[in-house]
Design an enzyme around this catalytic site. Structure first.
Site, PDB file in Angstrom:
ATOM      1  N   CYS A 169     -21.045  25.379   6.916  1.00 15.66           N
ATOM      2  CA  CYS A 169     -21.914  24.757   7.918  1.00 15.66           C
ATOM      3  C   CYS A 169     -22.028  25.617   9.168  1.00 15.66           C
ATOM      4  CB  CYS A 169     -21.395  23.369   8.270  1.00 15.66           C
ATOM      5  SG  CYS A 169     -22.349  22.597   9.565  1.00 15.66           S
ATOM      6  N   CYS A 212     -25.759  25.000   8.104  1.00 16.14           N
ATOM      7  CA  CYS A 212     -26.467  24.122   9.051  1.00 16.14           C
ATOM      8  C   CYS A 212     -26.725  24.768  10.415  1.00 16.14           C
ATOM      9  CB  CYS A 212     -25.673  22.843   9.308  1.00 16.14           C
ATOM     10  SG  CYS A 212     -24.679  22.271   7.944  1.00 16.14           S
ATOM     11  N   LYS A 249     -28.896  28.127  10.392  1.00 17.23           N
ATOM     12  CA  LYS A 249     -30.224  27.719   9.907  1.00 17.23           C
ATOM     13  C   LYS A 249     -30.995  26.963  10.995  1.00 17.23           C
ATOM     14  CE  LYS A 249     -30.782  23.896   8.685  1.00 17.23           C
ATOM     15  NZ  LYS A 249     -30.368  23.225   7.481  1.00 17.23           N
ATOM     16  N   TYR A 258     -33.416  21.608  -0.695  1.00 15.20           N
ATOM     17  CA  TYR A 258     -33.260  21.689   0.763  1.00 15.20           C
ATOM     18  C   TYR A 258     -33.430  23.126   1.263  1.00 15.20           C
ATOM     19  CZ  TYR A 258     -30.616  17.225   1.373  1.00 15.20           C
ATOM     20  OH  TYR A 258     -30.213  15.931   1.457  1.00 15.20           O
ATOM     21  N   GLU A 300     -36.484  24.651   3.474  1.00 20.59           N
ATOM     22  CA  GLU A 300     -36.232  24.975   4.885  1.00 20.59           C
ATOM     23  C   GLU A 300     -36.562  26.437   5.186  1.00 20.59           C
ATOM     24  OE1 GLU A 300     -32.879  21.628   6.011  1.00 20.59           O
ATOM     25  OE2 GLU A 300     -32.177  23.634   5.553  1.00 20.59           O
ATOM     26  N   HIS A 352     -43.534   2.613  23.651  1.00 20.13           N
ATOM     27  CA  HIS A 352     -44.858   3.206  23.653  1.00 20.13           C
ATOM     28  C   HIS A 352     -44.994   4.254  24.747  1.00 20.13           C
ATOM     29  CE1 HIS A 352     -49.106   3.267  22.758  1.00 20.13           C
ATOM     30  NE2 HIS A 352     -49.342   3.203  24.051  1.00 20.13           N
ATOM     31  N   GLU A 410     -42.536   4.182  17.230  1.00 22.01           N
ATOM     32  CA  GLU A 410     -42.900   2.771  17.383  1.00 22.01           C
ATOM     33  C   GLU A 410     -43.559   2.212  16.126  1.00 22.01           C
ATOM     34  OE1 GLU A 410     -46.126   1.771  20.223  1.00 22.01           O
ATOM     35  OE2 GLU A 410     -46.487   3.914  20.342  1.00 22.01           O
TER      36      GLU A 410
HETATM   37  P1  NDP Z   1     -30.730  21.916  -4.381  1.00 21.75           P
HETATM   38  O1  NDP Z   1     -29.864  21.465  -5.485  1.00 21.75           O
HETATM   39  O2  NDP Z   1     -31.113  20.978  -3.315  1.00 21.75           O
HETATM   40  O3  NDP Z   1     -32.071  22.551  -4.983  1.00 21.75           O
HETATM   41  C1  NDP Z   1     -32.025  23.559  -5.948  1.00 21.75           C
HETATM   42  C2  NDP Z   1     -33.439  23.946  -6.319  1.00 21.75           C
HETATM   43  O4  NDP Z   1     -33.388  25.035  -7.216  1.00 21.75           O
HETATM   44  C3  NDP Z   1     -34.192  22.840  -7.038  1.00 21.75           C
HETATM   45  O5  NDP Z   1     -35.542  22.918  -6.678  1.00 21.75           O
HETATM   46  C4  NDP Z   1     -33.982  23.186  -8.501  1.00 21.75           C
HETATM   47  O6  NDP Z   1     -35.025  22.732  -9.333  1.00 21.75           O
HETATM   48  C5  NDP Z   1     -34.030  24.704  -8.444  1.00 21.75           C
HETATM   49  N1  NDP Z   1     -33.294  25.330  -9.521  1.00 21.75           N
HETATM   50  C6  NDP Z   1     -32.028  25.116  -9.902  1.00 21.75           C
HETATM   51  N2  NDP Z   1     -31.692  25.909 -10.937  1.00 21.75           N
HETATM   52  C7  NDP Z   1     -32.795  26.641 -11.225  1.00 21.75           C
HETATM   53  C8  NDP Z   1     -33.085  27.630 -12.193  1.00 21.75           C
HETATM   54  N3  NDP Z   1     -32.166  28.001 -13.056  1.00 21.75           N
HETATM   55  N4  NDP Z   1     -34.314  28.165 -12.184  1.00 21.75           N
HETATM   56  C9  NDP Z   1     -35.243  27.775 -11.299  1.00 21.75           C
HETATM   57  N5  NDP Z   1     -35.036  26.846 -10.356  1.00 21.75           N
HETATM   58  C10 NDP Z   1     -33.812  26.283 -10.327  1.00 21.75           C
HETATM   59  O7  NDP Z   1     -29.980  23.185  -3.805  1.00 21.75           O
HETATM   60  P2  NDP Z   1     -30.126  24.005  -2.487  1.00 21.75           P
HETATM   61  O8  NDP Z   1     -29.626  25.348  -2.858  1.00 21.75           O
HETATM   62  O9  NDP Z   1     -31.465  23.891  -1.886  1.00 21.75           O
HETATM   63  O10 NDP Z   1     -29.090  23.256  -1.525  1.00 21.75           O
HETATM   64  C11 NDP Z   1     -27.761  23.000  -1.950  1.00 21.75           C
HETATM   65  C12 NDP Z   1     -27.180  21.817  -1.247  1.00 21.75           C
HETATM   66  O11 NDP Z   1     -26.851  22.147   0.091  1.00 21.75           O
HETATM   67  C13 NDP Z   1     -28.111  20.622  -1.119  1.00 21.75           C
HETATM   68  O12 NDP Z   1     -28.135  19.823  -2.256  1.00 21.75           O
HETATM   69  C14 NDP Z   1     -27.519  19.907   0.063  1.00 21.75           C
HETATM   70  O13 NDP Z   1     -26.470  19.080  -0.387  1.00 21.75           O
HETATM   71  C15 NDP Z   1     -26.971  21.016   0.919  1.00 21.75           C
HETATM   72  N6  NDP Z   1     -27.898  21.334   2.022  1.00 21.75           N
HETATM   73  C16 NDP Z   1     -28.198  20.392   2.956  1.00 21.75           C
HETATM   74  C17 NDP Z   1     -29.060  20.672   3.993  1.00 21.75           C
HETATM   75  C18 NDP Z   1     -29.387  19.626   4.985  1.00 21.75           C
HETATM   76  O14 NDP Z   1     -28.687  18.628   5.071  1.00 21.75           O
HETATM   77  N7  NDP Z   1     -30.460  19.788   5.775  1.00 21.75           N
HETATM   78  C19 NDP Z   1     -29.672  21.985   4.140  1.00 21.75           C
HETATM   79  C20 NDP Z   1     -29.313  22.902   3.089  1.00 21.75           C
HETATM   80  C21 NDP Z   1     -28.463  22.579   2.095  1.00 21.75           C
HETATM   81  P3  NDP Z   1     -35.035  21.256  -9.937  1.00 21.75           P
HETATM   82  O15 NDP Z   1     -35.430  20.349  -8.854  1.00 21.75           O
HETATM   83  O16 NDP Z   1     -36.021  21.361 -11.033  1.00 21.75           O
HETATM   84  O17 NDP Z   1     -33.632  21.032 -10.414  1.00 21.75           O
END
Ligand code: NDP
Length: 450
Positions: free
Chosen positions: A43, A48, A51, A177, A181, A435, A440
């Protein structure tokens, strides 16, 4: 008097590990904390915090454009990405120092090196061995990159946060996520972004209206989102990286970000030696009190792959310390956790999605609104806010709140308090509007749309 070196020995000084260690020390426990990197964890060092600093930086780009509609004369301007990355790194250093001072002040012994569990009460760090009545594993997660030829040429979020120059063209793999982002941060500062989604839409698991509304908004800012698109190979061409898609099409990019999920960080921890139960992704299986299959070993945070969010790791860490060394048994409530995606515009969400609500409750009222926020009447930006409340008709309780729009994270955090208290739609209706604000709308939606 115990023969153990420590009452609690933690591996991993991220959000969860530091929170548990400090609380345990405050409760009088003798605590050791093993870390081989800087203190702070994902983080603070690679997630976090850095980012969000880049998100803030990118927001000025749209603010400058919007200002013209409000009478501002904006001259030539550009971003010095290298200077931004330097400033961000200075801030991370400062935070790291604060973490170190806090740890010293709380009496936690910091042990430098890589920890390996060698027994239910023992950890090895280099040539040293340490014993403890309780062990805590809080080693977090790490990026997971699919296996395709040239995968090593792609960056992960770990590296892109420190990349000192802006690419002209960025290809983002993944629509979770992190993918969303970073696509938004870079698009805002003028990078041409193509996002490859293997499924139909971004943000799987989020409410359907959030997904489609944000996707529309992102497309409007110039991001090319390609659904059903998978990378087959990546290679360094003469002047650019070449991304070959399944199907044969080739895209050129200056940088490729693999944001394809994260996996629990368990390599080299020695879990097999103590026979700790692990799940299919390698995660350490724990009960509701963060206890593993070995009674003296506990785990919190992303390494357990429960709800992978900083505040959850902190709450679980503190809760564990209270249970072990405090006067009470503490179980953390994982229901109703608000979360945000710091996209452009932001997503804030708490409670059930519409499909989850419909599966759980017999009768669900959906209150939904889309509107142009006042700021954009003059800015001219073609952007809409989307808000949605889900109500269990039988109890009248608000069971889900979803928003896409400026300040969604700030707004939804406050709504989460009301929902935690079991607020009903009638109480939302009885709340006076503030307002003029976008928020709101949350108390003025009267007619269900479904
Ligand atoms: P996520 O699990 O959120 O998303 C992974 C993405 O990658 C999905 O779109 C998934 O597709 C795709 N994917 C996975 N495997 C493959 C593959 N083999 N080929 C192609 N596409 C693939 O992971 P992130 O890395 O974005 O984030 C990890 C975690 O970190 C989050 O789940 C969250 O818990 C935490 N996080 C939180 C944030 C916040 O609170 N603002 C910010 C950043 C991270 P599909 O949907 O089809 O599975």
């Amino acid at each position: 008097m115990s023969n153990f070196d420590f009452d609690l020995l933690t591996i991993g000084a991220g959000s969860g590990g530091v929170a548990a260690s400090r609380r345990a020390a405050a409760l009088g426990a003798r605590v050791g904390l093993v870390e081989d990197d800087r203190v702070g964890g994902t983080c603070v060092l690679r997630g976090c915090v850095p980012k969000k600093l880049l998100v803030y930086a990118s927001e000025y780009a749209s603010a400058l454009v919007d200002a013209v509609g409000f009478g501002w004369e904006i001259g030539e301007h550009s971003i010095d990405w290298g200077r931004l990355v330097e400033a961000k790194d200075r801030e991370l250093k400062r935070l790291n120092q604060i973490y170190l001072r806090m740890l010293e002040g709380s009496g936690v012994s910091l042990i430098r090196g890589r920890g390996e569990v060698v027994g239910p009460h023992e950890i090895r760090v280099g040539d040293e061995r340490y014993t403890a009545r309780n062990l805590l594993i809080s080693t977090g997660g790490k990026p997971s990159v699919p296996d395709f030829p040239g995968a090593e040429l792609a960056m992960t979020s770990d590296e892109i946060l420190s990349h000192e120059s802006l690419p002209r063209r960025l290809v983002v793999l993944g629509g979770g996520y992190i993918g969303v982002e970073f696509a938004c941060i870079f698009a805002r500062v003028g990078v041409r972004v193509t996002q490859l989604i293997r499924g139909d839409q971004i943000l799987r698991g989020f409410d359907a209206d959030v997904r489609s509304h944000l996707e529309e908004e992102m497309r409007a800012t110039g991001i090319e989102i390609r659904s059903g698109a998978q990378i087959a190979a990546l290679r360094r061409g003469e002047s650019a990286l070449e991304v070959t898609l399944v199907g044969g099409e080739v895209l050129e990019a200056d940088l490729v970000l693999a944001a394809t999920g994260r996996v629990p960080n368990v390599a080299g921890l020695g879990l097999e030696a103590v026979g700790l139960e692990q799940g299919p992704r390698g995660e350490i299986v724990v009960n509701t009190r963060s206890q593993t299959s070995a009674p003296s070993i506990f785990a919190v945070g992303d390494v357990t792959d429960r709800v992978n969010l900083t505040p959850v790791a902190i709450a679980d860490g503190r809760g564990l310390a209270e249970s072990l060394f405090g006067a009470r048994d503490f179980e953390v409530d994982h229901q109703g956790i608000p979360t945000a995606v710091f996209s452009q515009p932001e997503v804030g969400t708490v409670g059930r999605t519409e499909s989850e609500a419909r599966a759980q409750f017999e009768r669900v009222d959906v209150f939904k609104t889309k509107f142009r926020p006042m700021r954009h009447t003059l800015s001219g930006r073609d952007s809409r806010v989307m808000m949605k409340l889900l109500v269990d008709k039988d109890s009248d309780r608000v069971v889900g709140c979803h928003m896409v729009g400026d300040d969604a994270a700030e707004i939804v955090q406050a709504v989460a308090i009301a929902m935690k208290g079991g607020a009903t739609k009638a109480q939302f209706d009885a709340t006076m509007a503030l307002h003029p604000s976008a928020a709101e709308e949350l108390v003025t939606m009267r007619e269900p749309s479904g």
